[in-house]
Design a protein around this motif. Structure first.
Motif, PDB file in Angstrom:
ATOM      1  N   TRP A  38     -20.079  28.608  18.686  1.00 51.27           N
ATOM      2  CA  TRP A  38     -19.839  29.978  18.242  1.00 51.27           C
ATOM      3  C   TRP A  38     -18.512  30.087  17.488  1.00 51.27           C
ATOM      4  O   TRP A  38     -18.410  30.757  16.468  1.00 51.27           O
ATOM      5  N   ASN A  39     -17.462  29.436  18.003  1.00 52.15           N
ATOM      6  CA  ASN A  39     -16.170  29.393  17.330  1.00 52.15           C
ATOM      7  C   ASN A  39     -15.923  27.964  16.874  1.00 52.15           C
ATOM      8  O   ASN A  39     -15.570  27.100  17.670  1.00 52.15           O
ATOM      9  N   SER A  44     -15.380  30.120  10.990  1.00 51.72           N
ATOM     10  CA  SER A  44     -16.524  30.525  11.808  1.00 51.72           C
ATOM     11  C   SER A  44     -16.527  32.032  12.008  1.00 51.72           C
ATOM     12  O   SER A  44     -16.384  32.526  13.119  1.00 51.72           O
ATOM     13  N   ARG A  49     -21.830  32.498  11.011  1.00 53.58           N
ATOM     14  CA  ARG A  49     -22.682  32.456  12.209  1.00 53.58           C
ATOM     15  C   ARG A  49     -24.098  32.926  11.879  1.00 53.58           C
ATOM     16  O   ARG A  49     -25.089  32.311  12.305  1.00 53.58           O
ATOM     17  N   TYR A  53     -27.190  30.228  12.270  1.00 48.60           N
ATOM     18  CA  TYR A  53     -28.199  30.402  13.317  1.00 48.60           C
ATOM     19  C   TYR A  53     -29.527  30.890  12.745  1.00 48.60           C
ATOM     20  O   TYR A  53     -30.596  30.536  13.262  1.00 48.60           O
TER      21      TYR A  53
END
Length: 420
Positions: A38-39, A44, A49, A53
């Motif tokens: 996530w990070n 990011s 993201r 994803y």
């Protein structure tokens, strides 16, 4: 669905499995799956993201659709229709198999919608990069970015709604899902053609502006990959346009022929998987130089431990610096230049000055001097001068590797510290 043979979905399953295996191998080689966190580094943000994803989730959704129907098709087999052997129609399937039609088709439509999000972002980004000048510098405040947001929301909503509103009739649901998705993808693919046509002139303008050679090489590589991918995008969407248009008409002709449905669907499988693999390479470009540097640093560390010796302070500093440099290069796709590398190691600004070559007399002629030893980072900083090009060009690595304001990148932070 009812007209295609089991082997059609088997081909889709095999191609989807190959695509998933390539995805896992590429991301492991890229940064050991760190891009899935996530990070992950200074870039990011929310934009990256969503792009990461949405693209990565589309692959398992499409694969689940093909695997599910492969199992059902082989379980139901074929049916003798007055001497004509055809795949068993969905109306003759058991209730458990009929209940699986809607969720599998819904997964297919959602995955297709997520794929359109990726291709729409690329379309808007390349339009922004080709058409923007030095005045319009922020991708996230441009109309191209807002167009991508609106189009992405529309794509992720209208594709599942087509499947949901037509779920009462499986054949009609399949036809409208194929037609809606293929028309959306076809329009995005057609819009890419003007970009491919204008890109050689864009590269020529970069050379005339004095952009460094590594940036030209990266953009040229992406241009060639885009040309190959657009060809396979047409191979993917045109068969589904034909099947979808024929399916929504009162009298079907192509869908009643098992040969044409199998042929068009199998061809579409190759186009979908190959174009998606090229998209993965464009979104997550590997740096072979960084990978080799990381392997060399790890090999040197193992050799030191196997000899049982303790490195001196200077050797330890060099090994520690090389390992951090390799890790940073893996996270950012391309190795750091020597000046930024020194700043990253020490946390200080230690500029690497180029070597000045004086004018020299060669007989009756005079050889003009100049500066030598400019690294790629120095060239990038030198090219950040007022001109007709967007500064984003000089630091381009990937269409999704863009700084969206959550925190400054290390190179810019070091440059700001130098100004103080």
């Amino acid at each position: 669905m009812s007209h295609t043979s089991p082997s059609t979905y088997l081909v889709w399953t095999i191609m989807g499995g190959i695509l998933l295996a390539f995805l896992l191998f590429h991301l492991w080689s890229f940064d050991r799956f760190k891009c899935l966190k996530w990070n992950n580094g200074p870039y990011s943000g929310a934009f990256k993201r969503v792009m990461t994803y949405s693209y990565l989730l589309s692959v398992p959704l499409l694969l689940s659709y093909s695997v599910g129907f492969t199992i059902i098709k082989y379980q139901q087999g074929f049916f003798d229709n007055n001497g004509q052997i055809i795949p068993t129609p969905s109306t003759m399937w058991p209730e458990s198999a009929q209940r699986a039609i809607f969720p599998l088709t819904l997964a297919f439509s959602v995955g297709w919608g997520m794929e359109m999000i990726s291709h729409l972002e690329e379309l808007c980004f390349w339009l922004f990069l080709v058409n923007s000048g030095s005045v319009q510098q922020d991708w996230f405040r441009s109309w191209y970015f807002r167009t991508w947001i609106f189009g992405s929301v529309f794509a992720i909503i209208y594709m599942p709604l087509l499947t949901i509103f037509t779920r009462s009739d499986p054949l009609r649901m399949e036809a409208y899902t194929f037609l809606g998705g293929s028309l959306g993808s076809l329009s995005l693919t057609l819009w890419f053609i003007p970009i491919l046509w204008a890109f050689p002139a864009f590269l020529a303008s970069l050379k005339s502006e004095g952009v460094d050679t590594p940036t030209i090489v990266r953009l040229t590589k992406f241009h060639e990959l885009n040309m190959i991918r657009i060809v396979f995008r047409f191979i993917f969407v045109i068969p589904f346009v034909i099947l979808g248009v024929d399916g929504v008409r009162p009298h079907v002709h192509i869908n009643e022929s098992m040969f044409w449905t199998d042929f068009l669907t199998m061809v579409s499988a190759f186009g979908c998987c190959i174009s998606s693999a090229i998209t993965l390479v464009i979104f997550f470009p590997r740096s072979v130089e960084g990978e080799i540097a990381a392997k060399d640093a790890a090999r040197a560390a193992r050799r030191t431990r196997s000899h049982g010796g303790h490195p001196t302070a200077s050797n330890y500093t060099a090994q520690n610096r090389d390992s951090r440099y390799s890790e940073y290069s893996q996270n950012n796709q391309y190795p750091l230049s020597s000046d930024i590398k020194q700043e990253y190691d020490d946390g200080l600004e230690v500029p690497q000055l180029p070597i000045m070559r004086p004018n020299r007399r060669r007989g009756e002629d005079v050889e003009m001097g100049g500066f030598t030893g400019l690294t790629e980072g120095n060239l990038s900083q030198h090219n950040l001068r007022p001109g007709n090009l967007n500064p984003l060009v000089h630091n381009f690595t990937s269409p999704i590797d863009l700084f969206d304001g959550e925190r400054p990148p290390p190179t810019r932070l070091a440059f700001n510290q130098r100004q103080r």
